[in-house]
Scaffold this motif. Structure first.
Motif, PDB file in Angstrom:
ATOM      1  N   VAL A 125     -35.518  -0.440  -4.195  1.00 42.00           N
ATOM      2  CA  VAL A 125     -34.596  -0.400  -5.326  1.00 42.00           C
ATOM      3  C   VAL A 125     -33.186  -0.220  -4.770  1.00 42.00           C
ATOM      4  CG1 VAL A 125     -33.946   0.776  -7.458  1.00 42.00           C
ATOM      5  CG2 VAL A 125     -36.366   0.608  -6.810  1.00 42.00           C
ATOM      6  N   ALA A 126     -32.309  -1.177  -5.082  1.00 39.17           N
ATOM      7  CA  ALA A 126     -30.934  -1.109  -4.574  1.00 39.17           C
ATOM      8  C   ALA A 126     -30.123  -0.135  -5.417  1.00 39.17           C
ATOM      9  CB  ALA A 126     -30.300  -2.494  -4.608  1.00 39.17           C
ATOM     10  N   ILE A 127     -29.667   0.962  -4.796  1.00 39.03           N
ATOM     11  CA  ILE A 127     -28.860   1.961  -5.478  1.00 39.03           C
ATOM     12  C   ILE A 127     -27.511   2.041  -4.769  1.00 39.03           C
ATOM     13  CG2 ILE A 127     -28.657   4.403  -6.101  1.00 39.03           C
ATOM     14  CD1 ILE A 127     -31.715   4.528  -6.117  1.00 39.03           C
ATOM     15  N   GLN A 128     -26.445   1.874  -5.520  1.00 39.03           N
ATOM     16  CA  GLN A 128     -25.101   1.919  -4.958  1.00 39.03           C
ATOM     17  C   GLN A 128     -24.692   3.355  -4.669  1.00 39.03           C
ATOM     18  OE1 GLN A 128     -23.255  -0.856  -4.170  1.00 39.03           O
ATOM     19  NE2 GLN A 128     -25.123  -1.946  -4.753  1.00 39.03           N
ATOM     20  N   ALA A 129     -24.243   3.602  -3.431  1.00 35.37           N
ATOM     21  CA  ALA A 129     -23.808   4.938  -3.025  1.00 35.37           C
ATOM     22  C   ALA A 129     -22.696   4.793  -2.004  1.00 35.37           C
ATOM     23  CB  ALA A 129     -24.977   5.723  -2.424  1.00 35.37           C
ATOM     24  N   THR A 130     -21.789   5.779  -1.966  1.00 38.43           N
ATOM     25  CA  THR A 130     -20.715   5.734  -0.977  1.00 38.43           C
ATOM     26  C   THR A 130     -21.260   5.893   0.430  1.00 38.43           C
ATOM     27  OG1 THR A 130     -20.348   8.113  -1.267  1.00 38.43           O
ATOM     28  CG2 THR A 130     -19.004   6.631  -2.597  1.00 38.43           C
ATOM     29  N   ASP A 131     -22.390   6.582   0.570  1.00 35.81           N
ATOM     30  CA  ASP A 131     -23.023   6.762   1.874  1.00 35.81           C
ATOM     31  C   ASP A 131     -24.531   6.747   1.673  1.00 35.81           C
ATOM     32  OD1 ASP A 131     -23.661   7.357   4.506  1.00 35.81           O
ATOM     33  OD2 ASP A 131     -23.424   9.517   4.229  1.00 35.81           O
ATOM     34  N   ALA A 132     -25.183   5.653   2.050  1.00 40.66           N
ATOM     35  CA  ALA A 132     -26.626   5.521   1.905  1.00 40.66           C
ATOM     36  C   ALA A 132     -27.285   5.579   3.279  1.00 40.66           C
ATOM     37  CB  ALA A 132     -26.979   4.218   1.198  1.00 40.66           C
ATOM     38  N   GLN A 133     -28.267   6.474   3.429  1.00 41.41           N
ATOM     39  CA  GLN A 133     -28.973   6.649   4.696  1.00 41.41           C
ATOM     40  C   GLN A 133     -30.464   6.419   4.473  1.00 41.41           C
ATOM     41  OE1 GLN A 133     -27.957  10.469   6.699  1.00 41.41           O
ATOM     42  NE2 GLN A 133     -26.659  10.853   4.930  1.00 41.41           N
ATOM     43  N   ALA A 134     -31.164   6.152   5.571  1.00 39.76           N
ATOM     44  CA  ALA A 134     -32.614   6.065   5.541  1.00 39.76           C
ATOM     45  C   ALA A 134     -33.172   6.959   6.634  1.00 39.76           C
ATOM     46  CB  ALA A 134     -33.087   4.629   5.738  1.00 39.76           C
ATOM     47  N   LEU A 135     -34.181   7.734   6.313  1.00 37.04           N
ATOM     48  CA  LEU A 135     -34.847   8.606   7.269  1.00 37.04           C
ATOM     49  C   LEU A 135     -36.311   8.242   7.296  1.00 37.04           C
ATOM     50  CD1 LEU A 135     -34.992  11.163   9.107  1.00 37.04           C
ATOM     51  CD2 LEU A 135     -35.401  12.469   7.007  1.00 37.04           C
ATOM     52  N   ARG A 136     -36.812   7.871   8.458  1.00 30.88           N
ATOM     53  CA  ARG A 136     -38.210   7.465   8.604  1.00 30.88           C
ATOM     54  C   ARG A 136     -39.016   8.589   9.219  1.00 30.88           C
ATOM     55  NH1 ARG A 136     -41.781   3.497   6.701  1.00 30.88           N
ATOM     56  NH2 ARG A 136     -43.682   3.789   7.917  1.00 30.88           N
ATOM     57  N   LEU A 137     -40.060   9.018   8.516  1.00 33.14           N
ATOM     58  CA  LEU A 137     -40.997  10.006   9.055  1.00 33.14           C
ATOM     59  C   LEU A 137     -42.259   9.275   9.456  1.00 33.14           C
ATOM     60  CD1 LEU A 137     -40.719  12.893   6.410  1.00 33.14           C
ATOM     61  CD2 LEU A 137     -39.467  12.654   8.565  1.00 33.14           C
ATOM     62  N   ASP A 138     -42.634   9.400  10.709  1.00 32.35           N
ATOM     63  CA  ASP A 138     -43.869   8.802  11.183  1.00 32.35           C
ATOM     64  C   ASP A 138     -44.874   9.904  11.416  1.00 32.35           C
ATOM     65  OD1 ASP A 138     -43.012   6.078  11.288  1.00 32.35           O
ATOM     66  OD2 ASP A 138     -41.794   6.640  13.017  1.00 32.35           O
ATOM     67  N   GLU A 139     -46.066   9.708  10.890  1.00 37.26           N
ATOM     68  CA  GLU A 139     -47.092  10.746  10.944  1.00 37.26           C
ATOM     69  C   GLU A 139     -47.292  11.262  12.377  1.00 37.26           C
ATOM     70  OE1 GLU A 139     -51.684  11.508   9.430  1.00 37.26           O
ATOM     71  OE2 GLU A 139     -50.730   9.562   9.199  1.00 37.26           O
ATOM     72  N   GLY A 140     -47.116  12.595  12.468  1.00 37.78           N
ATOM     73  CA  GLY A 140     -47.385  13.259  13.732  1.00 37.78           C
ATOM     74  C   GLY A 140     -46.290  13.128  14.757  1.00 37.78           C
ATOM     75  N   SER A 141     -45.174  12.466  14.432  1.00 37.47           N
ATOM     76  CA  SER A 141     -44.121  12.292  15.419  1.00 37.47           C
ATOM     77  C   SER A 141     -42.820  12.888  14.912  1.00 37.47           C
ATOM     78  CB  SER A 141     -43.923  10.788  15.704  1.00 37.47           C
ATOM     79  OG  SER A 141     -43.445  10.135  14.560  1.00 37.47           O
ATOM     80  N   ALA A 142     -41.817  12.886  15.749  1.00 35.82           N
ATOM     81  CA  ALA A 142     -40.531  13.463  15.362  1.00 35.82           C
ATOM     82  C   ALA A 142     -39.854  12.560  14.350  1.00 35.82           C
ATOM     83  CB  ALA A 142     -39.632  13.613  16.597  1.00 35.82           C
ATOM     84  N   GLY A 143     -39.091  13.200  13.434  1.00 39.07           N
ATOM     85  CA  GLY A 143     -38.377  12.440  12.427  1.00 39.07           C
ATOM     86  C   GLY A 143     -37.039  11.981  12.962  1.00 39.07           C
TER      87      GLY A 143
END
Length: 210
Positions: A192-210
């Motif tokens: 879903v495209a949401i307009q923001a002044t600063d948009a980030q993505a954080l990927r959590l992988d099972e059992g590993s560091a974020g």
């Protein structure tokens, strides 16, 4: 500002994630991504102080949230994966009760307007058990229409069970909040495209560091 530094969490004795760090400023949005079991819900619950971290720290305005207590909780709205609605109460009664528990002032007229604005016109007084899954999700998300003064929104899969029209409406509500200096951290499997002044993505992988 929300600051997360070196955060790590366990489920039982299994590490979900470690070393998670990011910051959110006014107008900022962060998408928390990852497969089932990667710790997305746990991270959101940690951000709002419901789940303790095994390592790291969450700060609000430079202060650890554990020290701020209720002062921090008054700044946020958390809507979990489950709708948290009482089946025998109407959508309006559920929203009034949620506002009361959150320490928010909300009149019956404001509650009715919030429910109508999210697409539940004519269904405000039906017991929740008679609503569809999409309507129940709308009833839960109606809290956001009363949460203008809450700077930080923490949302776990907010688009679940919503049709395209409802998703568009939720996107508009979120974009309004961000445009007014609010902050949002959310999990979602939907693009879903949401307009923001600063948009980030954080990927959590099972059992590993974020």
């Amino acid at each position: 500002m929300l600051e997360v530094s070196g955060l790590g969490c366990l489920r039982g004795e299994r590490r979900l994630f470690a070393g998670v760090s990011f910051s959110l400023r006014p107008g900022g949005l962060i998408w928390i991504q990852g497969g089932n079991g990667s710790g997305k819900t746990t991270l959101l619950r940690t951000l709002c102080g419901l789940t303790p971290a095994m390592a790291g720290e969450v700060r609000w305005g430079g202060e650890p949230i554990r020290k701020l207590g209720e002062d921090y909780r008054r700044e946020l709205t958390y809507i979990g994966h489950a709708n948290g609605l009482k089946e025998d109460l109407s959508a309006a009664e559920n929203l009034l009760a949620a506002a009361h528990l959150a320490g928010q002032q909300a009149s019956r007229a404001e509650v009715a307007g919030a429910l109508q604005g999210i697409g539940l016109a004519g269904r405000e007084h039906l017991p929740v058990k008679f609503l569809s899954q999409g309507q129940r999700r709308r009833a839960a998300l109606a809290r956001l229409r009363l949460a203008h003064s809450r700077t930080l929104w923490l949302l776990d899969e907010p688009f679940n069970a919503l049709d395209a029209h409802a998703v568009a409406g939720m996107r508009h509500i979120m974009e309004q909040h961000l445009a007014q200096g609010g902050m949002i951290a959310l999990t979602t499997h939907q693009e879903v495209a949401i307009q923001a002044t600063d948009a980030q993505a954080l990927r959590l992988d099972e059992g590993s560091a974020g």
